[in-house]
Write an enzyme that holds these catalytic residues in place. Structure first.
Site, short mmCIF file in Angstrom:
data_model
loop_
_atom_site.label_atom_id
_atom_site.label_comp_id
_atom_site.label_asym_id
_atom_site.label_seq_id
_atom_site.Cartn_x
_atom_site.Cartn_y
_atom_site.Cartn_z
N SER A 19 0.83 -1.20 0.00
CA SER A 19 0.00 0.00 0.00
C SER A 19 0.88 1.26 0.00
O SER A 19 1.69 1.44 -0.91
CB SER A 19 -0.96 -0.05 1.19
N ASP A 29 -9.96 -4.82 -4.42
CA ASP A 29 -9.38 -3.85 -3.49
C ASP A 29 -10.25 -2.59 -3.43
O ASP A 29 -10.40 -1.89 -4.43
CB ASP A 29 -7.97 -3.48 -3.95
N HIS A 78 -7.96 -5.41 -0.02
CA HIS A 78 -6.68 -4.74 0.24
C HIS A 78 -5.92 -5.59 1.25
O HIS A 78 -5.98 -5.36 2.46
CB HIS A 78 -6.96 -3.34 0.79
#
Length: 221
Positions: A117, A171, A202
């Site tokens: 991320s 996601d 995610h």
């Protein structure tokens, strides 16, 4: 600038490769430390994993609450302003961590940058600008930050750097299209991306770890 504190894990004495792994928003260096046993093959040379803790800073999307973050996030909307100053600060901090690996006997060509991320965004931004050749860059559920400056700032040493990119098809945070668009931007500049998608939100998928294990093994030569 003082070095960021970090969790470290050496798979054997006298490491000859280093993997600097950056966590996501609100996590810390412990977040991915437990992945080492599943990721490492006993046939590999000795590795040093470095899992730094991002600084604590206010984050706009969290209503200004302070948390560990590599940079501020103003919005998840496409085209939203980016925290360029915070991004560049984190790039500098990653450069300092790589310099320490040099001092410990691991040259740039034996360093991999990895991240999830926000951490993946910084790994990508730092790696593509690093003036010396790297072993590879791992981007998990992330995107290309401050993309508008990359063409002018990218390093010739890493135009052919191996890039592993894993992204979840479900996601809701860094939506798949943002990853696709980032990959396209890199390919326009001539980079080759080893692209993988997984049926996940995610997160990290077991098949992703298996694919990454194979990919890292190919870099350790």
């Amino acid at each position: 600038m003082s070095l960021l504190p970090a969790v470290e894990n050496e798979t054997a004495a006298n490491p000859v490769y280093s993997i600097i792994w950056l966590h996501g928003l609100g996590a810390d260096g412990h977040d991915f430390a437990s992945i080492v046993p599943d990721l490492v093959s006993p046939e590999w040379p000795a590795l040093r994993f470095v899992f730094p803790h991002a600084p604590v800073r206010p984050v706009t999307i969290n209503r200004g609450m302070a948390t560990r973050a590599w940079y501020d996030i103003y919005s998840f909307e496409p085209g939203a302003p980016q925290d360029e100053a915070g991004t560049r600060e984190s790039i500098t901090q990653v450069e300092a961590l790589m310099a320490r690996e040099h001092e410990r006997g691991v040259p740039s060509e034996r360093i991999l940058l990895a991240g999830f991320s926000q951490g993946g965004a910084i790994a990508l931004a730092a790696g593509l600008r690093h003036p010396q050749k790297l072993a590879g860059i791992v981007v998990l559920s992330a995107y290309l930050p401050i993309a508008h400056t990359l063409a002018a700032e990218r390093s010739a040493a890493n135009t052919a750097v191996p890039i592993f990119w894993g992204h979840g098809t479900f996601d809701p945070v860094v939506v798949l299209q943002r990853g696709v668009d980032s990959r396209a931007a890199l390919e326009t500049l001539g980079y080759t991306v080893d692209w993988h998608t997984y049926p996940m939100p995610h997160a990290v998928h077991p098949q992703e770890i298996a694919d990454l294990r194979r990919w890292i093994g190919e870099r350790l030569r």
